[in-house]
Scaffold this motif. Sequence first.
Motif, short mmCIF file in Angstrom:
data_model
loop_
_atom_site.label_atom_id
_atom_site.label_comp_id
_atom_site.label_asym_id
_atom_site.label_seq_id
_atom_site.Cartn_x
_atom_site.Cartn_y
_atom_site.Cartn_z
N GLN A 107 0.68 -1.06 -0.01
CA GLN A 107 0.08 -0.01 0.17
C GLN A 107 1.04 1.42 0.14
OE1 GLN A 107 -3.49 0.38 -0.29
NE2 GLN A 107 -2.67 2.26 -0.77
N ALA A 108 1.81 1.33 0.84
CA ALA A 108 2.71 2.41 0.80
C ALA A 108 3.39 2.85 -0.45
CB ALA A 108 3.96 2.19 2.01
N TRP A 109 3.92 1.52 -1.22
CA TRP A 109 4.51 1.92 -2.70
C TRP A 109 3.32 2.26 -3.53
CZ3 TRP A 109 9.08 3.12 -3.62
CH2 TRP A 109 10.17 2.64 -3.06
N ALA A 110 2.13 1.86 -3.40
CA ALA A 110 1.09 2.38 -4.30
C ALA A 110 0.89 3.83 -4.19
CB ALA A 110 -0.25 1.77 -4.06
N ASP A 111 0.81 4.30 -2.85
CA ASP A 111 0.90 5.63 -2.51
C ASP A 111 1.99 6.42 -3.01
OD1 ASP A 111 -1.66 5.00 -1.40
OD2 ASP A 111 -0.83 4.96 0.63
N ILE A 112 3.32 6.00 -2.86
CA ILE A 112 4.46 6.76 -3.21
C ILE A 112 4.55 6.97 -4.61
CG2 ILE A 112 6.86 6.43 -3.27
CD1 ILE A 112 6.95 4.97 -0.36
N TRP A 113 4.18 6.05 -5.56
CA TRP A 113 4.13 6.05 -6.82
C TRP A 113 3.04 7.07 -7.34
CZ3 TRP A 113 7.44 4.62 -10.40
CH2 TRP A 113 8.32 3.47 -10.35
N LYS A 114 2.12 7.48 -6.56
CA LYS A 114 1.30 8.39 -6.91
C LYS A 114 1.65 9.89 -6.52
CE LYS A 114 -2.54 5.44 -6.28
NZ LYS A 114 -3.65 4.98 -5.68
N MET A 115 2.65 10.04 -5.59
CA MET A 115 3.17 11.09 -5.15
C MET A 115 4.01 11.96 -6.27
SD MET A 115 4.20 10.11 -1.07
CE MET A 115 4.37 11.64 -0.44
N ASN A 116 4.02 13.29 -5.82
CA ASN A 116 4.85 14.16 -6.55
C ASN A 116 6.13 14.53 -6.23
OD1 ASN A 116 5.19 16.05 -8.95
ND2 ASN A 116 4.29 17.72 -7.78
N LEU A 117 6.86 13.42 -5.92
CA LEU A 117 8.32 13.49 -5.44
C LEU A 117 9.21 13.55 -6.67
CD1 LEU A 117 8.36 10.50 -3.15
CD2 LEU A 117 8.32 12.83 -2.26
N GLU A 118 10.31 14.46 -6.30
CA GLU A 118 11.46 14.53 -7.43
C GLU A 118 12.28 13.35 -7.32
OE1 GLU A 118 12.63 18.71 -8.86
OE2 GLU A 118 11.79 19.09 -6.76
N ARG A 119 11.97 12.22 -7.72
CA ARG A 119 12.55 11.00 -7.50
C ARG A 119 13.81 11.03 -8.73
NH1 ARG A 119 8.44 6.08 -7.53
NH2 ARG A 119 10.68 4.98 -7.01
N THR A 120 14.82 10.39 -8.06
CA THR A 120 16.01 10.45 -9.15
C THR A 120 16.08 8.86 -9.59
OG1 THR A 120 17.50 9.39 -7.33
CG2 THR A 120 17.54 11.73 -7.71
N PHE A 121 15.30 7.94 -9.38
CA PHE A 121 15.35 6.51 -9.73
C PHE A 121 16.70 5.85 -10.01
CE2 PHE A 121 11.40 8.53 -11.09
CZ PHE A 121 10.33 7.53 -10.92
N VAL A 122 17.45 6.26 -8.84
CA VAL A 122 18.80 5.69 -8.74
C VAL A 122 18.64 4.38 -7.71
CG1 VAL A 122 21.06 6.12 -8.01
CG2 VAL A 122 20.10 7.82 -9.15
N CYS A 123 18.09 4.56 -6.61
CA CYS A 123 17.97 3.45 -5.82
C CYS A 123 16.97 3.76 -4.86
CB CYS A 123 19.48 3.19 -4.95
SG CYS A 123 19.42 2.05 -3.74
N ASP A 124 15.94 3.09 -4.70
CA ASP A 124 14.95 3.00 -3.46
C ASP A 124 15.00 1.80 -2.63
OD1 ASP A 124 14.01 5.70 -4.58
OD2 ASP A 124 12.93 4.23 -5.92
#
Length: 146
Positions: A107-124
Motif C-alpha cells: 500500500q505504501a508503494w502504491a501511494d508513493i508512486w502517486k506522489m509528486n516526489l522529485e525522484r532520481t530513480f537511482v536507488c529506493d
Amino acid sequence: MKYEIEMLKEKRVAGFCQRTGNQNKDMPAVIGGLWKKWKTVSELQGRKNKKWIGMYTDYEGMEYDVTVGYEMKKDAIVPSNMTEKVIPAGKYAKFVLHGDVVKTVQQAWADIWKMNLERTFVCDFEEYQEGKDMENMEIYIYVAIK
C-alpha cells in the motif's frame, strides 16, 4: 503520506537479485520468490546489522532490479552465489511504517508512486527493522530524491 528528508551514507548490500517491473504480471511472484529464497540464508559473514533490505535499482522505465538481502560491512566478502549492490550516498525521502510486511509495504508503494516526489530513480529501498512479528513490523522506505 508523511515523510522526512535524510542524507544517507553509502551502504553495501549483499543478496539475491532479479529483474522485474511494475507492469510485469509476475512482479509479485518475483519479489515474493526472492524473499522466500532469502529466508533460506541462516547467517551471513560480514553482516552489518540484523535489518533486512529490499532494494530497487537500475531503473529503465517501469523495470528495475530487485535485490533482497542485508547491509554488509565495508570489508566483508560477498558470497559468490549472491549479488552485491550499493545504496548510493545522497538525499532520500524516508517513510516510517508499522504493520504487515506485505500489505503495509504494498500500500505504501502504491501511494508513493502517486506522489509528486522529485525522484532520481537511482536507488529506493525498504529497511525492515529487527523483529520477528511480520504482522506488526517497523519498516522504513527510502526513496532517492533530488
